[in-house]
Motif scaffolding. Structure first.
Motif, short mmCIF file in Angstrom:
data_model
loop_
_atom_site.label_atom_id
_atom_site.label_comp_id
_atom_site.label_asym_id
_atom_site.label_seq_id
_atom_site.Cartn_x
_atom_site.Cartn_y
_atom_site.Cartn_z
N MET A 1 0.84 -1.20 0.00
CA MET A 1 0.00 0.00 0.00
C MET A 1 0.87 1.25 0.00
N LYS A 2 0.45 2.25 -0.76
CA LYS A 2 1.22 3.49 -0.79
C LYS A 2 1.03 4.29 0.49
N GLU A 3 2.05 5.05 0.83
CA GLU A 3 2.02 5.82 2.06
C GLU A 3 0.94 6.91 2.01
N LYS A 4 0.22 7.06 3.10
CA LYS A 4 -0.86 8.04 3.13
C LYS A 4 -0.54 9.19 4.08
N VAL A 5 -1.14 10.33 3.82
CA VAL A 5 -0.90 11.54 4.63
C VAL A 5 -2.23 12.20 5.00
N LEU A 6 -2.18 13.07 6.00
CA LEU A 6 -3.38 13.81 6.39
C LEU A 6 -3.55 15.05 5.51
N VAL A 7 -4.78 15.31 5.14
CA VAL A 7 -5.08 16.49 4.31
C VAL A 7 -6.24 17.24 4.96
N PHE A 8 -6.05 18.52 5.17
CA PHE A 8 -7.10 19.32 5.84
C PHE A 8 -7.65 20.38 4.88
N GLU A 9 -8.97 20.54 4.88
CA GLU A 9 -9.61 21.56 4.05
C GLU A 9 -10.35 22.56 4.92
N ALA A 10 -9.85 23.77 4.99
CA ALA A 10 -10.49 24.80 5.83
C ALA A 10 -11.91 25.09 5.37
N GLY A 11 -12.14 25.01 4.07
CA GLY A 11 -13.47 25.32 3.54
C GLY A 11 -14.56 24.41 4.05
N LYS A 12 -14.17 23.22 4.52
CA LYS A 12 -15.17 22.28 5.02
C LYS A 12 -15.31 22.33 6.53
N CYS A 13 -14.31 22.85 7.23
CA CYS A 13 -14.31 22.80 8.70
C CYS A 13 -15.32 23.79 9.27
N ILE A 14 -16.12 23.34 10.26
CA ILE A 14 -17.09 24.23 10.90
C ILE A 14 -16.69 24.52 12.35
N GLY A 15 -15.53 24.06 12.75
CA GLY A 15 -15.00 24.45 14.07
C GLY A 15 -15.59 23.71 15.26
N CYS A 16 -16.04 22.47 15.08
CA CYS A 16 -16.65 21.76 16.22
C CYS A 16 -15.59 21.18 17.16
N ARG A 17 -14.39 20.96 16.64
CA ARG A 17 -13.26 20.47 17.41
C ARG A 17 -13.47 19.07 17.98
N ILE A 18 -14.38 18.31 17.35
CA ILE A 18 -14.56 16.91 17.75
C ILE A 18 -13.26 16.14 17.51
N CYS A 19 -12.51 16.53 16.47
CA CYS A 19 -11.24 15.87 16.17
C CYS A 19 -10.27 15.97 17.35
N GLU A 20 -10.21 17.14 17.97
CA GLU A 20 -9.29 17.35 19.10
C GLU A 20 -9.64 16.40 20.25
N GLN A 21 -10.94 16.28 20.51
CA GLN A 21 -11.36 15.46 21.63
C GLN A 21 -11.04 13.98 21.41
#
Lengths: 160, 615
Positions: A1-21
């Motif tokens: 499998m090829k190496e994968k990376v994280l990609v973030f899109e500000a245009g989609k984020c609504i600021g709930c910060r569930i990811c942080e938790q």
């Protein structure tokens, strides 16, 4: 499998910060943004939420910057792993990171760097907006390019 | 550690700040009170009852601001972000509480405070800086007079430019003791109704800035994660939640208008003929540029809106919410986004509750149209229904307490009496009615009339099931429906989750969430019992001030003037009949609407409510 990376899109984020938790709970068993490897910053004047994340740089400046051999790349996932014994909290890597994605543990003497949760990033799994994706490195630019075309990346300019 | 230590560790401390002496102290959360009142709104009621007596002047140094997080605030459970503030209100002069979403409450929890109690009055303007365990009062003279956005910007600069710390502050309205002043957190989330901003202003406290790097520990972390995932999965496919996500709270407007219960021109009508221009989907198309979420909420009902104004500048803000669109819009006969956005911006910048502000302006508009007040009184403003420019101009006067604005800033009850037109002031206990006209939806009459803080809708949002069930014009069982919804709202307010997610995060899951996070056993019945205790304690707080059935009133327009046209044409409201049934359901005495000693004993709060405060 090829190496994968994280990609973030500000245009989609609504600021709930569930990811942080989920990040902090997954790694430490407690919920607190200061223990999270992903950080969402809301810029109030422009009403933009943006994510600060590790980009899994192909040639990682954090590893190169470390004078104590505390950082190394994990073979299978490509994530940066911190050796808690060797890291002395000098913060060189924090300055070296071009994405601002490294932070000090709020109480301990070592840094927190994304470990990709062993190949199943919890931020990606729990983001309700798919604002964080886990993509092959060679395809990582696609959401950003699409967003550029849709004009979402310049949304903040509407505020004179 | 024993169980109590674990609990205290889970919740965090209560920090007490005395502005008169400068003393800052920490104390343990009273665990006996947690067992009986959960947290948030419940613990706020307990503290206020014990600490702020009946003779306290709402704007005097003896009044307190009691900020209290519920146990689910700052967890990862959906919408665990609502911090409660309890205080004695300068607007209704009664018990009051207000809840604020956003990110400020969770940040306070991460700083190790489940609660924050502000007492006394500072000699000169100050702000409170809570940086984890380091807590200090700092001079704020340079911030006095500044709007909400200016205050946030300056404070952030002063504190090192950290965008991640959270700020709650008052604007000029709070400083000038405007009775509808709110406390604003993160630019667009407010402790809105009841005038808590004026209480904060009376204490010379400009802002509370918080940075917390701690974390919430759980009794059963794996259980909490599993429950979060299952509730979130349900929310993602819940049709009502999807509407809320797409269109925000304005998704409500169409059904409220189509069913003839939308406040229109100071409640002289209940259907707004131009309402279609303000419906959720229309708003999304016309002005919405993005979505915004409060902490840990997968719904994201916040809408970021933008309009280009006639002078070529633009307005970008989070909102307007449904109640704002109704009270500042339809109730003032206004249906253009530019006026509404400008009006919202003024309220947001100066820190005024848009709902009470709208109630006051619509009152003044009706008085102007009826010749009760003149151009001389308004300072030359043609204050007619539908005049958006006049709305904006009067709001500015209110915010700055100039001319007629100085009268309106005292609140809707005072203004209507001052205009010698008390019958046109659409309020209960001094709090302006929310968007729903009870003539077109009977249950909301009990919500407004029996609320401890005046005519507030979030006491019990019965309009949902009444419209869905086709029973909006019926009087049958509305007392029982009211009780059920009051308990349900009180539960989420005390746990610290947003009422928006109740559809997919019901009382069973709420009780389970409490048990998994704290390790204290709780089931649905226990949660309902705690909620009932809280409602009764709130009722007894007001009883101690002299409130009783005689104060559970609605404006004469609602009880005597038939709706002139539209889907609710001909309807009036028989409040007394509804009160009889509701008091019966609550186990309160029919003659004075108060709980008896026996009822208080049955609820287990007879030790808190002193004998002399009872009938």
């Amino acid at each position: 499998m090829k190496e994968k990376v994280l990609v973030f899109e500000a245009g989609k984020c609504i600021g709930c910060r569930i990811c942080e938790q989920w990040c902090s709970l997954h790694h430490f068993g407690v919920a607190g943004p200061a223990l999270s490897r992903i950080t969402i910053v809301r810029d109030h004047p422009t009403q933009i939420d943006n994510g600060i994340i590790c980009h899994q740089c192909a040639d990682a400046p954090c590893i190169a910057s470390c004078k104590f051999g505390a950082l190394k790349r994990e073979e299978t996932s490509g994530a940066i792993i911190v050796d808690l014994e060797k890291c002395n909290g000098c913060r060189r890597c924090i300055r070296a990171c071009p994405h601002g994605a490294i932070r000090m543990h709020p109480e301990e003497k070592y840094v927190l760097i994304c470990d990709l949760c062993g190949g199943n990033p919890q931020c990606v799994r729990h983001c309700p907006e798919q604002a964080v994706q886990y993509l092959e490195r060679g395809k990582a630019e696609r959401p950003y390019r699409s967003a550029l075309v849709r004009g979402l990346a310049v949304r903040g300019e509407c505020d004179e | 550690m024993n169980n109590n230590d674990n609990l205290l560790d889970f919740f965090g401390d209560v920090v007490r700040v005395n502005l008169s002496t400068g003393d800052i102290s920490r104390e343990n959360l009273p665990l006996d009170a947690v067992r009986r009142f959960i947290g948030g709104r419940g613990l706020g009621a307990w503290y206020l009852y014990n600490e702020v007596g009946p003779d306290v002047d709402p704007l005097g140094p003896e009044n307190k601001l009691i900020f209290m997080n519920g146990p689910l605030v700052g967890t990862l459970l959906p919408a665990g972000n609502k911090i409660n503030l309890t205080f004695k209100s300068p607007l209704s002069r009664s018990y009051s509480y207000s809840l604020c979403g956003g990110h400020w409450g969770p940040e306070l929890r991460f700083a190790g405070c489940t609660g924050l109690i502000i007492e006394g009055k500072a000699e000169s303007p100050v702000y409170l800086w809570i940086d984890d365990g380091a807590i200090e009062l700092r001079p704020a003279a340079g911030l006095w007079g500044k709007t909400i956005p200016e205050t946030e910007k300056r404070l952030r600069d002063e504190l090192g430019g950290d965008e991640l710390l959270q700020i709650a502050c008052i604007g000029p309205a709070g400083e000038k003791l405007n009775k509808m002043a709110c406390i604003t957190a993160g630019w667009y989330r407010e402790f809105g109704r009841g005038g808590c901003g004026a209480v904060m202003g009376s204490k010379n406290l400009k802002a509370i800035t918080v940075r917390g790097t701690g974390a919430v520990r759980f009794h059963d972390a794996a259980g909490v994660m599993e429950l979060s995932e299952s509730i979130t999965a349900g929310l993602k496919i819940h049709p009502k939640i999807l509407d809320r996500r797409n269109f925000g709270t304005p998704e409500l407007l169409k059904s409220i208008n189509d069913n003839g219960l939308l406040c229109t021109r100071n409640f002289s009508e209940t259907h707004f003929e131009e309402g279609h221009r303000l419906e959720g989907p229309r708003m999304r198309e016309d002005i919405v540029v993005g979505d915004a979420s409060c902490f840990a909420c997968p719904v994201g009902c916040g809408k970021r809106s933008y309009v280009k104004t006639a002078d070529g500048t633009g307005i970008l803000l989070e909102g307007p919410e449904f109640e704002t669109i109704a009270l500042l819009g339809t109730n003032c006969g206004i249906s253009d986004w530019e006026s509404l956005m400008e009006a919202t911006r003024i309220c947001d910048a100066y820190g005024m509750d848009t709902m009470n502000a709208g109630g006051c302006v619509s009152l003044a508009m009706e008085c102007f149209e009826k010749g009760i007040i003149s151009l001389e009184d308004t300072g030359g403003i043609e204050l007619r229904f539908g005049n958006g420019k006049a709305l904006v101009a009067v709001l500015r006067l209110m915010a700055e307490r100039k001319g007629i604005g100085d009268i309106l800033a005292e609140g809707i009850k005072y203004a209507s009496e001052r205009f010698k037109a008390p019958e046109l002031g659409m309020h209960s206990k001094g709090q302006a009615l929310a968007a729903y006209d009870p003539r077109g939806c009977k249950g909301m009459a009990l919500t407004y009339a029996t609320s401890p803080k005046g005519a507030h809708h979030m006491i019990a949002t019965t309009m949902g099931p009444e419209i869905a069930g086709g029973t909006r014009l019926s009087y049958e069982n509305k007392g029982a429906l009211q009780k059920e919804h009051q308990l349900s709202m009180c539960a989420v307010d005390s746990l610290g989750i947003c009422s928006t997610v109740r559809g997919g995060f019901g009382m069973g899951d709420q009780a389970k969430a409490f048990s998994l996070t704290t390790g204290m056993e709780l089931d649905i019945d226990g949660l309902k019992l705690a909620a009932e205790r809280i409602i009764n304690l709130e009722r007894m707080y007001n009883a101690r001030l002299g409130f009783s059935r005689k104060d559970d009133t609605l404006p004469k327009r609602i009880t005597h003037e038939p709706v002139p046209s539209g889907p609710s044409a001909g309807e009036v409201l028989d409040l007394e009949r509804m009160l009889d049934e509701y008091y019966g359901c609550m186990g309160w005495e029919i003659d004075d609407g108060l709980p008896s000693r026996v009822k208080l004993v049955a609820l287990g709060i007879e030790d808190i409510v002193k004998e002399q405060d009872c009938r």
